[in-house]
Design an enzyme around this catalytic site. Structure first.
Site, short mmCIF file in Angstrom:
data_model
loop_
_atom_site.label_atom_id
_atom_site.label_comp_id
_atom_site.label_asym_id
_atom_site.label_seq_id
_atom_site.Cartn_x
_atom_site.Cartn_y
_atom_site.Cartn_z
N TRP A 27 41.28 40.08 40.29
CA TRP A 27 40.55 39.85 41.54
C TRP A 27 39.68 38.61 41.33
O TRP A 27 39.17 38.40 40.22
CB TRP A 27 39.60 41.01 41.83
CG TRP A 27 40.23 42.34 41.99
CD1 TRP A 27 40.54 42.96 43.18
CD2 TRP A 27 40.61 43.27 40.96
NE1 TRP A 27 41.09 44.21 42.94
CE2 TRP A 27 41.15 44.41 41.59
CE3 TRP A 27 40.56 43.24 39.56
CZ2 TRP A 27 41.62 45.51 40.88
CZ3 TRP A 27 41.04 44.33 38.84
CH2 TRP A 27 41.55 45.44 39.50
N TYR A 28 39.44 37.88 42.41
CA TYR A 28 38.61 36.68 42.30
C TYR A 28 37.26 36.87 42.98
O TYR A 28 37.19 37.37 44.10
CB TYR A 28 39.36 35.47 42.90
CG TYR A 28 40.48 35.07 41.98
CD1 TYR A 28 40.27 34.13 41.00
CD2 TYR A 28 41.71 35.73 42.01
CE1 TYR A 28 41.27 33.82 40.09
CE2 TYR A 28 42.71 35.43 41.10
CZ TYR A 28 42.48 34.47 40.15
OH TYR A 28 43.45 34.18 39.24
N ILE A 29 36.23 36.46 42.27
CA ILE A 29 34.88 36.42 42.85
C ILE A 29 34.76 35.14 43.67
O ILE A 29 34.33 35.17 44.81
CB ILE A 29 33.82 36.51 41.73
CG1 ILE A 29 33.87 37.93 41.14
CG2 ILE A 29 32.43 36.15 42.25
CD1 ILE A 29 32.96 38.15 39.94
N SER A 76 35.97 38.81 46.17
CA SER A 76 36.29 38.26 47.50
C SER A 76 37.75 38.41 47.89
O SER A 76 38.14 37.98 48.97
CB SER A 76 35.98 36.75 47.54
OG SER A 76 34.63 36.50 47.39
#
Lengths: 148, 148
Positions: A27-29, A76
Site C-alpha cells: 500500500w502507498y502512503i 492512500s
C-alpha cells in the site's frame, strides 16, 4: 542504492509452481515520493524510494505490528496484490517474477537486480522476458497502485 | 547509522548569536515509528528513524516542494519549532544546540554526533551541558511533538 531492470513477460515459465513464491501486498502512503507499506509472509516493512528508473535510492525497515498499524492509517491506495516467484538465472542473478492479482490481474512483470550499472547494461534477457520497461514510469508499483 | 548523545543544558553559552544558526520546523506523520518532515532554510527533507537511543538507523531524503506537499497531508502533529545553533567543541565534534520555540519554549537540548560508539562513551561534556538524557524517550523530538 538499488540497480534494477524491469521487463514485461512474453511467456510465463513452465512449472511455475516449482519455484519459491510468496504473496506480497503493498500500500502507498504517497505515490510521489514512493512511500510504501508491505506485508510479505507475515513480515511488515516500510520502504521509501527516491526518483529514478535504473538506479534508485532505497530505504527499507522492518516494522512491528504496532508500527505497521500506525502507518496503515496514512495509506492512500488500495493494496497491490501479487505473487512473487524467484527464478534463478545465469551468473548468480535472480528473476523476480510478479504475477499480479486483483485489479491488475492480466499483468506480469519481471525484475532483475544488479550489483553494478555495468552488469545491468550487459544483461541479456532470457527468451521468456518481454519488452524492457525499466524507463517506463507507468509500470512502477507506485503508479500501478489505485487511489482509495 | 546515527550515533548520538543528548543532554539538557545547564547554561546557554555566551554570545549565542555569534554561532551559525538555522530555524527548523518539523512535523511527524507517525510518532512510532518516527517518520518526519522537516523544513530548514527552505530545504525540505523526509526522515525515518528506527527504534533505539544511542544508536539508531536513520534514512534522510531531500524532497521537492511537491513531494513535501503530498507528504504534508499525512502529518499528525503540530510543528516542532526550534532554532539550532552549531557550536564547535574539541576533537572536531560539534554541539547541536536546539532552543525550542512555541509550546516547548522553556526547553533547550544539545546533541553531539559521533563516528563510533567508543567515541560516544569516551566523550566528556563541557560544563555548560546538563544531564545526559540519551536514554530518555521523552526528550526525543517525536515524543515532544503534539498531536493535531
Amino acid at each position: 542504492m538499488e540497480i534494477e531492470r524491469k521487463f514485461l513477460v512474453n511467456e510465463l515459465p513452465q512449472n511455475l509452481d516449482s519455484y519459491p513464491k510468496t504473496r506480497i501486498k503493498q500500500w502507498y502512503i504517497t505515490i510521489k515520493p514512493a512511500v510504501r507499506l508491505r506485508e510479505r509472509d507475515g513480515v511488515y516493512t516500510f520502504t521509501v524510494k527516491s526518483k529514478g528508473h535504473l538506479v534508485r535510492q532505497e530505504f527499507e525497515m522492518e516494522l512491528t505490528q504496532e508500527e505497521f498499524a500506525n502507518l496503515f492509517t496514512k495509506v492512500s491506495t488500495h493494496a497491490i496484490d501479487k505473487i512473487r516467484y524467484e527464478i534463478s538465472l545465469d551468473n548468480g542473478l535472480t528473476a523476480e517474477l510478479d504475477v499480479f492479482l486483483g485489479k491488475h490481474k492480466e499483468l506480469n512483470l519481471v525484475e532483475v537486480e544488479f550489483e553494478t550499472e555495468e552488469a545491468a547494461h550487459a544483461f541479456t534477457p532470457p527468451a521468456w522476458f518481454g519488452e524492457d520497461v525499466t524507463q517506463e514510469a507507468k509500470y512502477k508499483n507506485n503508479n500501478l497502485a489505485l487511489p482509495l
